[in-house]
Write an enzyme that holds these catalytic residues in place. Structure first.
Site, short mmCIF file in Angstrom:
data_model
loop_
_atom_site.label_atom_id
_atom_site.label_comp_id
_atom_site.label_asym_id
_atom_site.label_seq_id
_atom_site.Cartn_x
_atom_site.Cartn_y
_atom_site.Cartn_z
N HIS A 174 6.06 -0.37 1.52
CA HIS A 174 5.96 0.64 0.47
C HIS A 174 7.08 0.46 -0.56
O HIS A 174 8.16 -0.01 -0.25
CB HIS A 174 6.07 2.05 1.06
CG HIS A 174 5.28 2.24 2.30
ND1 HIS A 174 3.92 2.02 2.36
CD2 HIS A 174 5.65 2.64 3.54
CE1 HIS A 174 3.50 2.27 3.58
NE2 HIS A 174 4.52 2.64 4.32
N TYR A 219 0.85 -1.18 0.00
CA TYR A 219 0.00 0.00 0.00
C TYR A 219 0.89 1.23 0.00
O TYR A 219 2.09 1.14 0.30
CB TYR A 219 -0.97 0.01 1.19
CG TYR A 219 -0.31 -0.11 2.55
CD1 TYR A 219 0.09 1.02 3.26
CD2 TYR A 219 -0.12 -1.36 3.15
CE1 TYR A 219 0.68 0.92 4.50
CE2 TYR A 219 0.47 -1.48 4.39
CZ TYR A 219 0.87 -0.33 5.06
OH TYR A 219 1.47 -0.43 6.29
#
Length: 329
Positions: A305, A258
């Site tokens: 990430h 995400y």
């Protein structure tokens, strides 16, 4: 014989009509109890003209295929009761980010949220007469010695991320804060004139926000968190879960698990501002990655990430004159 055929036909026809109606009834009953809808957010067929009074506008020059593919102004950036229903794909993806033990009724949580906090459309005043300038202020050590404080404070909106302080760093980071992006694990006390913008990576974050202003009973998520913070309840905003998915799928092309808070904040600014200047992102000139307010080193490629993809995407935005990045050195 003809009468018999008509009778058989009638029974068959009735059966084929009743069955779809039965399935439709079941479907409607299901969707009434589910926090989802099938709204498709798209603007492929629309043509946008420059829409602000700034020298350059984010929505100007919409003939750039790279940008048009990623930027969708129909996606709701901030949550309210009227847009809270989630497309089933968005709901499934968002719920997949959080621990399975937190099984909570999303609709009930939304109702609680907007019984406490402003339930309104924010930043829907875009137009040719508006020039809203925004500074997105990250926490990179490259801000130290930058003397950007006055420049940052000159923007209409100054959006700070997580715990980044201003006291003692005013010369480099400014003193003005109109919006503070946070989630439970990064919560800090806010000034009364600052908007608290919750980025809900999980439904527990929404529950925590409610708890901080009411019972104060939530003290843990996946780690210990503040049970309450100082903030103005009339200036609370909640990022839309579908917006997080949009950033992940459109802007990051599903790289990583995400998006980071910083990258989501930049895209959020693209949706509420006409001109976006970015400060405090990236490494120092010597290549090290740490916050300006501490010396803890970070690896921007690590964790859930894809920092390298986020960094490359941001510089594509610079190349296309959609944002400006101030490196601090």
């Amino acid at each position: 014989m003809r009468t018999q055929n008509i009778s058989v036909f009638s029974r068959q026809t009735s059966r084929f009509i009743i069955l779809p109606l039965s399935f439709m009834t079941i479907f409607l009953l299901y969707t009434q109890n589910a926090p989802m809808d099938d709204t498709i957010y798209s603007f492929d067929d629309l043509i946008f003209e420059p829409s602000c009074s700034c020298k350059t506008c984010i929505m100007g020059f919409m003939d750039d295929d790279w940008f048009v593919y990623r930027y969708n102004p129909t996606i709701p950036a901030l949550l309210n009761r009227r847009n809270s229903l989630l497309h089933r794909d968005a709901y499934k993806w968002w719920r997949g980010l959080q621990p399975s033990r937190f099984r909570v009724n999303y609709t009930e949580v939304v109702d609680q949220l907007f019984s406490l906090f402003p339930d309104e459309e924010h930043y829907s005043d875009a137009g040719p007469d508006r020039c809203r300038t925004c500074a997105v202020v990250g926490n990179s050590g490259n801000l130290l010695g930058s003397h950007y404080g006055q420049l940052i404070d000159s923007h209409d909106l100054v959006i700070r991320i997580n715990k980044g302080p201003t006291k003692g760093y005013e010369k480099d980071v400014g003193s003005k804060t109109t919006h503070r992006i946070l989630y439970p694990e990064s919560a800090v006390d806010l000034e009364d004139n600052t908007h608290l913008v919750l980025f809900p990576f999980k439904i527990r974050d929404m529950q925590w926000l409610i708890s901080t202003f009411t019972t104060r009973h939530i003290t843990r998520t996946y780690t210990r968190v503040k049970s309450s913070i100082k903030a103005n309840e009339n200036k609370v905003m909640i990022l839309h879960p579908a917006f997080i998915k949009y950033v992940y799928e459109k802007w990051l092309q599903k790289n990583g698990k995400y998006p980071s808070t910083g990258f989501i904040t930049v895209v959020f600014a693209l949706h509420i501002c006409d001109q976006v200047d970015v400060f405090g992102f990236g490494a120092k000139s010597d290549g090290t990655w740490h916050h300006y307010f501490d010396k803890s080193h970070t690896n921007f490629k690590g964790g859930p990430h894809k920092g390298d993809i986020e960094n490359t995407t941001m510089y594509q935005l610079v190349h296309r004159n959609k944002i400006s990045i101030y490196k601090g050195y």
